[in-house]
Design an enzyme around this catalytic site. Structure first.
Site, short mmCIF file in Angstrom:
data_model
loop_
_atom_site.label_atom_id
_atom_site.label_comp_id
_atom_site.label_asym_id
_atom_site.label_seq_id
_atom_site.Cartn_x
_atom_site.Cartn_y
_atom_site.Cartn_z
N ASP A 13 41.10 -3.19 -3.85
CA ASP A 13 41.20 -2.03 -2.97
C ASP A 13 41.27 -2.42 -1.50
O ASP A 13 40.77 -1.71 -0.63
CB ASP A 13 40.03 -1.06 -3.22
CG ASP A 13 39.83 -0.80 -4.70
OD1 ASP A 13 40.82 -0.41 -5.33
OD2 ASP A 13 38.72 -1.02 -5.22
N LYS A 16 46.57 -3.40 -0.37
CA LYS A 16 47.64 -4.40 -0.47
C LYS A 16 49.00 -3.79 -0.12
O LYS A 16 49.88 -4.47 0.42
CB LYS A 16 47.66 -4.99 -1.89
CG LYS A 16 46.39 -5.80 -2.18
CD LYS A 16 46.38 -6.38 -3.56
CE LYS A 16 45.74 -5.52 -4.63
NZ LYS A 16 44.30 -5.32 -4.55
N GLY A 40 45.05 0.54 -8.85
CA GLY A 40 45.33 1.86 -8.26
C GLY A 40 45.97 1.72 -6.90
O GLY A 40 45.45 1.03 -6.03
N HIS A 41 47.13 2.33 -6.74
CA HIS A 41 47.80 2.34 -5.43
C HIS A 41 48.18 3.78 -5.15
O HIS A 41 48.53 4.52 -6.07
CB HIS A 41 49.13 1.58 -5.48
CG HIS A 41 49.00 0.14 -5.78
ND1 HIS A 41 48.51 -0.75 -4.87
CD2 HIS A 41 49.32 -0.57 -6.88
CE1 HIS A 41 48.53 -1.96 -5.42
NE2 HIS A 41 49.00 -1.87 -6.63
N GLN A 223 43.91 -5.97 -8.76
CA GLN A 223 42.53 -6.46 -8.67
C GLN A 223 42.46 -7.49 -7.53
O GLN A 223 43.18 -7.34 -6.57
CB GLN A 223 42.02 -7.02 -10.01
CG GLN A 223 41.84 -5.96 -11.08
CD GLN A 223 43.15 -5.52 -11.71
OE1 GLN A 223 43.94 -6.33 -12.15
NE2 GLN A 223 43.39 -4.23 -11.76
P1 IMP Z 1 38.34 -3.79 -16.08
O1 IMP Z 1 39.42 -4.46 -15.29
O2 IMP Z 1 38.64 -2.33 -16.38
O3 IMP Z 1 37.95 -4.55 -17.31
O4 IMP Z 1 37.01 -3.75 -15.16
C1 IMP Z 1 36.33 -4.96 -14.82
C2 IMP Z 1 35.83 -4.89 -13.39
O5 IMP Z 1 36.92 -4.96 -12.48
C3 IMP Z 1 35.08 -3.61 -13.04
O6 IMP Z 1 34.04 -3.92 -12.12
C4 IMP Z 1 36.13 -2.76 -12.36
O7 IMP Z 1 35.56 -1.80 -11.51
C5 IMP Z 1 36.89 -3.84 -11.60
N1 IMP Z 1 38.29 -3.46 -11.30
C6 IMP Z 1 39.34 -3.45 -12.15
N2 IMP Z 1 40.46 -3.09 -11.51
C7 IMP Z 1 40.14 -2.89 -10.23
C8 IMP Z 1 40.90 -2.54 -9.06
O8 IMP Z 1 42.12 -2.34 -9.09
N3 IMP Z 1 40.18 -2.44 -7.90
C9 IMP Z 1 38.85 -2.69 -7.83
N4 IMP Z 1 38.11 -3.03 -8.89
C10 IMP Z 1 38.75 -3.13 -10.08
#
Ligand code: IMP
Length: 427
Positions: A13, A16, A40-41, A223
């Site tokens: 977040d 990007k 998420g964008h 991520q």
């Molecule tokens: P997962 O990717 O759904 O398995 O979640 C694993 C961890 O990564 C959790 O703490 C999520 O909140 C975090 N996470 C996954 N995708 C994002 C993202 O796009 N932005 C911020 N945190 C993320």
């Protein structure tokens, strides 16, 4: 500059899309290489907001072909609902290319993600519940289902049955849930094949040929570094490799083809989900950062945890990604503080260290060592050159650059495309 990677340097977040916008419109391909619809964008088109989770955020750049490469995990239902939202609101999305080797998130992966989190109780990871972890687990266990499998019904059935064989025992005996019918899963997956077929290609070949022709390929990170399954705060991470190395495996391009690796970093720090976060603020400053910076998740709507800038993390991200530069975002959010703390090192069990601790136990115990900077206490969202920034904002940016391990290419001062300052020409 044909191959450019833009990735998150913190816990995601970072904005990007802001750095991507500054690359201009000469992008021929925008490519997702890891993660899935956990990202998420927000894209603004003619003043209207669209949220994308799986589609590359550069997909509306004129002349750009969006690509979902082999390292991504794809929930076909989420993919089509994202495309359909654009269509329903009258925005044309260019033809998408999807790797035949990308793995498929099925309904049972989503179920497993949710029940596992519930089972973990207070030790939960705080996942997005989109089935990401279980799908990557199947990929590594060699029991996954790939996009190409959807076009051969008998192979697909065999793979779904084999995958559910063990999982149904676990669902019933460990989690006390009803077993999942393989037929139902197969039927659902087959319902996507007609729409998927024309999109599927060998994306490694496509992208390497584009690079051979000198075209520009933008690899969009999802991520971020500290959520990387190898280099992040394991086990509080996602299940893929968002670092720059993951771009090579996730797209089938060699490291020698990459020209720029841009780390996007916020002027403060946020994270969602569980896990250690040395500069986290559990006080009014943290609440204020969340409100001023609108720090709520695009994917889950969760309030983000907020804290000050952490230069140890910045240096670590510069190192593990081989960053050629940083893009600093959301500097405008800090406009109301009289003094702004910046974490320059950690104290771990009484010892000061300026590198990331080797173990997660030490990282859990790391206490930030702060240096205080004078704030500027004014609205900088209208500034378009470095010289227009108040002197204290200039000092803050230069001080961060000095301790972060890579040059700063630009600074974001507001959500609009034009609200950016370029500090130097592209390296
Ligand atoms: P997962 O990717 O759904 O398995 O979640 C694993 C961890 O990564 C959790 O703490 C999520 O909140 C975090 N996470 C996954 N995708 C994002 C993202 O796009 N932005 C911020 N945190 C993320």
């Amino acid at each position: 500059m044909p191959a450019i990677v833009v990735l998150g340097a913190q816990w995601g977040d970072e904005g990007k899309g802001k750095a991507t916008d500054q690359l201009g419109s000469s992008i021929d391909y925008c490519v997702r290489t890891s993660g899935g619809n956990n990202a998420g964008h927000t894209i603004v088109v003619n003043g209207e907001k669209f949220d994308t989770h799986l589609l590359p955020s550069g997909l509306l750049t004129p002349g750009c072909t969006p690509v979902i490469a082999n390292g991504v995990v794809i929930d076909p239902s989420a993919l089509f609902s994202e495309i359909d939202i654009f269509a329903r609101r009258g925005v044309e999305v260019p033809d998408l290319v999807v790797s035949a080797n990308a793995h498929v998130i099925t309904s049972f992966h989503i179920t497993l993600d949710k029940v596992t989190e519930r089972f973990l109780g207070k030790n939960l990871i705080g996942t997005t519940g989109r089935g990401i972890g279980p799908t990557y687990a199947d990929k590594i266990s060699r029991t996954g289902i790939r996009i190409a499998d959807l076009f051969d019904e008998s192979i697909l059935r065999q793979k779904v049955e084999a995958s559910l064989d063990l999982k149904n025992h676990i669902l019933a005996k460990v989690y006390n849930r009803r077993a999942i019918e393989p037929d139902q899963v197969v039927e659902e997956l087959l319902s996507y094949t007609d729409r998927l077929r024309p999109m599927v290609a060998d994306t490694s070949l496509l992208l390497n040929r584009a690079l051979d022709r000198g075209e520009t390929v933008l690899f969009e990170g999802a991520q971020a570094t500290m959520l990387d399954v190898d280099h992040g705060t394991y086990p509080y991470v996602t299940s893929s490799n968002p670092v720059s190395g993951g771009v090579c495996t996730g797209a089938g391009v060699g490291p020698t083809r990459i020209d720029r690796v841009i780390g996007v970093i916020k002027a403060y720090t946020t994270r969602v989900g569980s896990g250690p976060f040395p500069t986290e603020l559990d006080d009014a400053d943290g609440d204020r950062l969340r409100e001023v910076g609108a720090e709520y998740g695009v994917t889950t709507g969760r309030p983000r945890r907020c804290g000050w800038y952490d230069a140890v993390i910045a240096r670590y991200a510069a190192r593990v990604n081989g960053l050629t530069e940083f893009f600093l975002t959301k500097l405008d959010t800090l406009g109301e503080w009289e003094r702004i703390p910046v974490c320059v090192a950690y104290e771990v069990d009484g010892v000061t260290q300026d590198e990331m601790p080797m173990t997660q136990s030490d990282f859990h115990h790391a206490k930030p060592v702060y240096e205080l900077f004078d704030g500027w206490q004014e609205d900088i969202s209208g500034c378009r050159t470095f010289e227009e920034l108040p002197k204290n904002a200039q000092r803050y940016v230069r001080a961060l650059e000095e301790i972060s391990g890579a040059p700063f290419w630009g600074v974001g001062v507001g959500p609009g495309r034009e609200q950016s300052i370029t500090l130097r020409d592209a390296s």
